[in-house]
Design an enzyme around this catalytic site. Sequence first.
Site, short mmCIF file in Angstrom:
data_model
loop_
_atom_site.label_atom_id
_atom_site.label_comp_id
_atom_site.label_asym_id
_atom_site.label_seq_id
_atom_site.Cartn_x
_atom_site.Cartn_y
_atom_site.Cartn_z
N ASP A 51 -4.16 3.32 0.19
CA ASP A 51 -3.20 2.19 0.45
C ASP A 51 -3.25 0.85 -0.21
O ASP A 51 -4.32 0.61 -0.65
CB ASP A 51 -3.35 2.17 2.14
CG ASP A 51 -4.80 1.65 2.35
OD1 ASP A 51 -5.59 2.85 2.59
OD2 ASP A 51 -4.97 0.68 2.16
N ASP A 99 -3.82 -1.80 1.68
CA ASP A 99 -4.26 -2.43 3.01
C ASP A 99 -2.82 -3.26 3.50
O ASP A 99 -1.97 -2.72 3.44
CB ASP A 99 -5.43 -3.51 2.47
CG ASP A 99 -6.35 -4.16 3.66
OD1 ASP A 99 -6.45 -3.52 4.42
OD2 ASP A 99 -6.48 -5.38 3.73
N1 LIG Z 1 -7.28 -0.79 3.92
C1 LIG Z 1 -8.29 -0.06 4.21
N2 LIG Z 1 -9.30 -0.82 4.98
C2 LIG Z 1 -10.54 -0.45 5.13
N3 LIG Z 1 -11.08 0.91 4.93
C3 LIG Z 1 -9.96 1.70 4.38
N4 LIG Z 1 -10.20 2.99 4.02
C4 LIG Z 1 -8.97 3.41 3.30
N5 LIG Z 1 -8.30 2.06 3.44
C5 LIG Z 1 -8.71 1.11 4.00
#
Ligand SMILES: Nc1ncnc2[nH]cnc12
Length: 288
Positions: free
Chosen positions: A208, A210
Amino acid sequence: MQTMIGVIGGSGVYQIEGLEGASWVKVPTPWGKPSDEVLVGRLHGIPIAFLPRHGRGHVHSPSSVPYRANIHALKSLGVTDVVAVSAVGSLREDFAPGDFVIVDQYIDRTIAREKSFFGPGCAAHVSVAHPTCPRLGAAAADAARQAGVKVHQGATYLAMEGPQFSTLAESRLYRQWGADVIGMTGMPEAKLAREAELCYASVAMVTDYDCWHEDHGAVDVAQVIATLTANAGHARALVAALPALLGPDRAPCPHGCDRALTHAVMTAPDKRDPDLVAALSVVAGRVL
Ligand SMILES: Nc1ncnc2[nH]cnc12
Ligand SMILES: CSC[C@H]1O[C@H](OP(=O)(O)O)[C@H](O)[C@@H]1O
């Protein structure tokens, strides 16, 4: 020395298939129970030990993962090289979901975890200036390329406590700090592997963006799982490529990972706590 590969599986990676003679084994440790039993077998002739970081069924949250027990368990089985697989959020445009990232630096923002095998009665200080093993990281990058994934070699991982994802202000701040990816489990795992004199490489799968990216919303676990599931085959192919790249005979680490404790222990022999010294025999017996 004989190569033995340890694989720590992250979110969505609770099992690896194709091991010859595989069995799950219980490994007691002085640091409590590991996250789960360890799956031990051979892959293309090389011994391998697999441990799901969160346990099968994803029992542990990032703060409750027994990091010390996990590293102790792998070392006690004879593991020489640990490849840690993790799901991460991307903090930069050019690291897209589905890409693999070989992490080589960390910013440790975790605050609620045991971070060292050492303590009162046996103090020690290892260097984590370069917290991952370049030799193993290069092999992991080659394995990722052979698995057909886009791989970025060299990146900084922001380790947050979690379990909540970051606020927008935090996500923006971490980008300004120069972090490339964000996750909740890379630390203290890498520090403990160094204390245990294990070569350690981190393979991060981007799931992703974040929450900083204007074209993408907040992180949601369904999206993370969907990306992980779509990439599970790549992670398996990466692990399958490792034995041929590492080979059965392991020369001493050219970067000194396997000698990290040589000048690290500070406590005078007559002042050491015998119980702690006994607990340390697996990870630090070489120097105690
Ligand atoms: N955006 C994110 N922040 C923290 N841990 C994660 N693991 C997968 N995506 C994450
Ligand atoms: C399921 S999203 C958050 C979760 O995923 C990552 O775990 P791991 O590093 O073990 O793959 C992240 O660090 C969080 O723990």
